[in-house]
Design an enzyme around this catalytic site. Structure first.
Site, PDB file in Angstrom:
ATOM      1  N   SER A   1       7.529  -5.634  10.144  1.00  0.00           N
ATOM      2  CA  SER A   1       6.967  -4.286  10.252  1.00  0.00           C
ATOM      3  C   SER A   1       5.835  -4.265  11.269  1.00  0.00           C
ATOM      4  O   SER A   1       5.367  -5.303  11.729  1.00  0.00           O
ATOM      5  CB  SER A   1       6.424  -3.848   8.891  1.00  0.00           C
ATOM      6  OG  SER A   1       5.246  -4.568   8.603  1.00  0.00           O
ATOM      7  N   LYS A   2       5.432  -3.060  11.593  1.00  0.00           N
ATOM      8  CA  LYS A   2       4.323  -2.882  12.521  1.00  0.00           C
ATOM      9  C   LYS A   2       3.056  -3.542  11.967  1.00  0.00           C
ATOM     10  O   LYS A   2       2.250  -4.077  12.711  1.00  0.00           O
ATOM     11  CB  LYS A   2       4.111  -1.379  12.724  1.00  0.00           C
ATOM     12  CG  LYS A   2       3.024  -1.037  13.713  1.00  0.00           C
ATOM     13  CD  LYS A   2       2.984   0.448  13.939  1.00  0.00           C
ATOM     14  CE  LYS A   2       1.714   0.886  14.639  1.00  0.00           C
ATOM     15  NZ  LYS A   2       0.483   0.235  14.194  1.00  0.00           N
TER      16      LYS A   2
END
Ligand code: GLU
Length: 503
Positions: free
Chosen positions: A261-262
């Protein structure tokens, strides 16, 4: 044989992340390997999730990598428009068509009514689904008498169109990567196909477009695997041949568990987007691979191997070779673990095989951003010395600042180790001796040897304090070479500066 046509169909809801880039890459490779077409279609039916600038971002990222679509909103093509928001007239015709079949019905339930029912289910610890069972009790053209439906339509009561999931059927599915499996329709709900404004949802627009655009293979992320049965049934409902499907598994966090994920990128300091992305809501910029200094070749090489390996397991592979070798059957079923170290490794490898001349413009650009101008010749010499240890071109500057700046301070440990009143005098003598030389590294080296012999000391005794004078610590390149590059004036200045500063 049918011409292979593959589409990449992102929604403009933000930047592309690594998973999106990999989907686009495999779409592209499969299309090109089979001499087919790669199409970019923007799926923007969900206006609420629309993020300004996403489409431009996606296009720019594809261009940076070198994956130019054969058809796209930007390039046009025979099956346009390539933005779903511009295809309403096409959808309307098929909305009418599916309503003629037994696969769709009108549903008049208001969002408020559905929310309430959902809440009632939840209170009982159950999950509500609009499906073969509940549809009988809800407000739709299956459960209501015909006259009632007529009345609601006359009253202009808003409605959506839902898919009527067939009862208790095993749908046999085949995925190129995952093989065969079957889904029972009773586990699926009656998805909305057309919203109350007449615009189709993702599911309906997606299969209409894939049909209209003559897409032969749908290669996409595994988050769409649960929709595959619905999509196959939709093709059946429309009387169309379904494309072949391949669902790509997740790209996993560096530690191996869970989707990358970011947040992982923020936490560990590596990019998760191909290009810089400025969040229009927060104004916060997330750094991209391009801006971090990655070569597109290295970036895409790294992405390609997240879930696929070429025949002989080689690691360095160009886009052309990937096209040559790509095989969907060799794409891994298991998730691929992302490694930031591996990403850097790829860049380092590409930097090493790149010719030094080729690096000059980018290197000079970084220098001029730091207000430094050098000749091509000098840039080339510095590149030749520094490249081997660099991962990015910017490292050649960052790690080689001594080529451009005299030391601002002297490392304490180094001073303790090599500096004394004697070395200070020695540096003074050395400075006087070399001030008449031509400052070629060869003559400098000879002069240092000469001085060592004269004083009856090892070369190290001279070179270490000299290195301290020039670099400020005991690292850096070959000293005579450094001196030739920075020149006489600067070298003598640095020696004097050290003599004055280091008492
Ligand atoms: N618009 C969908 C997405 O954003 C595309 C899914 C598909 O390829 O069918 O992922």
């Amino acid at each position: 044989m049918e011409r292979v046509r593959v589409r990449f169909a992102p929604s403009p809801t933000g930047p592309l992340h690594l998973g999106g880039v990999r989907t686009a890459l495999y779409d592209y490779l499969f299309a090109k390997h089979n001499g087919g077409d790669f199409i970019l279609r923007i799926e923007d039916t969900d206006t609420q999730r629309y993020v300004e600038g996403s489409e431009e971002y996606i296009m720019e990222a594809l261009e940076w990598i070198g994956m130019i679509p054969d058809e796209s909103p930007k390039h046009g093509g025979p099956y346009g428009p390539y933005r779903q928001s511009e295809r309403r007239a096409i959808y309307d015709q098929y909305t009418a068509q599916i309503l003629e079949t037994d696969y769709a019905y009108l549903a008049f339930d208001t969002p408020e009514e559905l929310d309430q029912i959902r809440a009632e289910y939840e209170a009982r610890g159950e999950v509500f689904a609009y499906n073969y069972e509940t549809r009988q009790r809800l407000k739709n053209s299956i459960s209501l008498p015909e006259q009632e439906v007529e009345r609601l339509l006359q009253e202009k009561m808003p409605y959506v169109i839902r898919f009527k999931m067939p009862l208790d059927r095993g749908v046999n599915l085949k995925d190129i990567i995952r093989g065969k499996f079957s889904v029972n329709t009773n586990t699926l709900d009656d998805k909305v196909l057309v919203k109350n404004d007449g615009m189709p949802t993702y599911h309906f627009a997606n299969i209409i477009d894939d049909h209209e655009m003559k897409i032969t293979h749908v290669i996409r992320g595994e988050e769409w695997l649960p929709s595959m049965a619905l999509h196959v049934l939709l093709y059946e409902a429309m009387g169309w041949k379904a494309p072949e499907f391949a669902h790509l598994s997740l790209i996993l966090k560096p530690e191996g568990k869970g989707k990358l994920s970011k947040r992982d990128g923020d936490k560990f300091g590596f990019p998760v987007f191909p290009l810089n992305f400025k969040d229009p809501n927060t104004g916060k910029v997330s750094i991209g691979y391009r801006e971090e200094g990655y070569f597109p070749e290295a970036f895409i090489n790294m992405v390609a191997l997240l879930g696929w390996s070429p025949a002989d397991n080689k690691e360095m592979i160009s886009l052309e070779e990937m096209i040559e070798e790509f095989d969907l059957h060799k794409v891994h079923k298991a998730g691929a673990r992302f490694s930031a170290e591996k990403a850097k490794w790829f860049n380092q490898q590409y930097l090493q095989i790149m010719s030094n001349e080729h690096i000059i413009p980018a290197f000079k650009r970084i220098l001029s951003e730091n207000c430094i101008e050098v000749s091509d010749d000098k840039a080339l010499r510095i590149i030749a010395i520094m490249k081997e240890r660099a991962i990015f071109i910017k490292d050649i500057y960052e790690e080689g600042k001594y080529f451009f700046h005299s030391p601002e301070s002297y490392q304490e440990k180094a001073v303790k180790k090599v500096w004394s009143p004697e070395t200070r005098d020695l540096m003074q003598i050395l400075k006087n001796q070399i001030s008449t030389l031509d400052f070629k590294s060869k003559s400098l080296k000879e002069q240092f040897q000469h001085l060592a012999e004269e004083k009856g000391m090892g070369m190290g005794k001279i070179m270490m304090p000299l290195r301290l004078c020039l670099v400020g610590e005991l690292k850096g390149p070959d000293i005579p070479e450094l001196m030739e590059i920075i020149g006489k004036e600067e070298s003598l200045f640095r020696i004097s500066q050290a003599i004055e500063t280091l008492k």
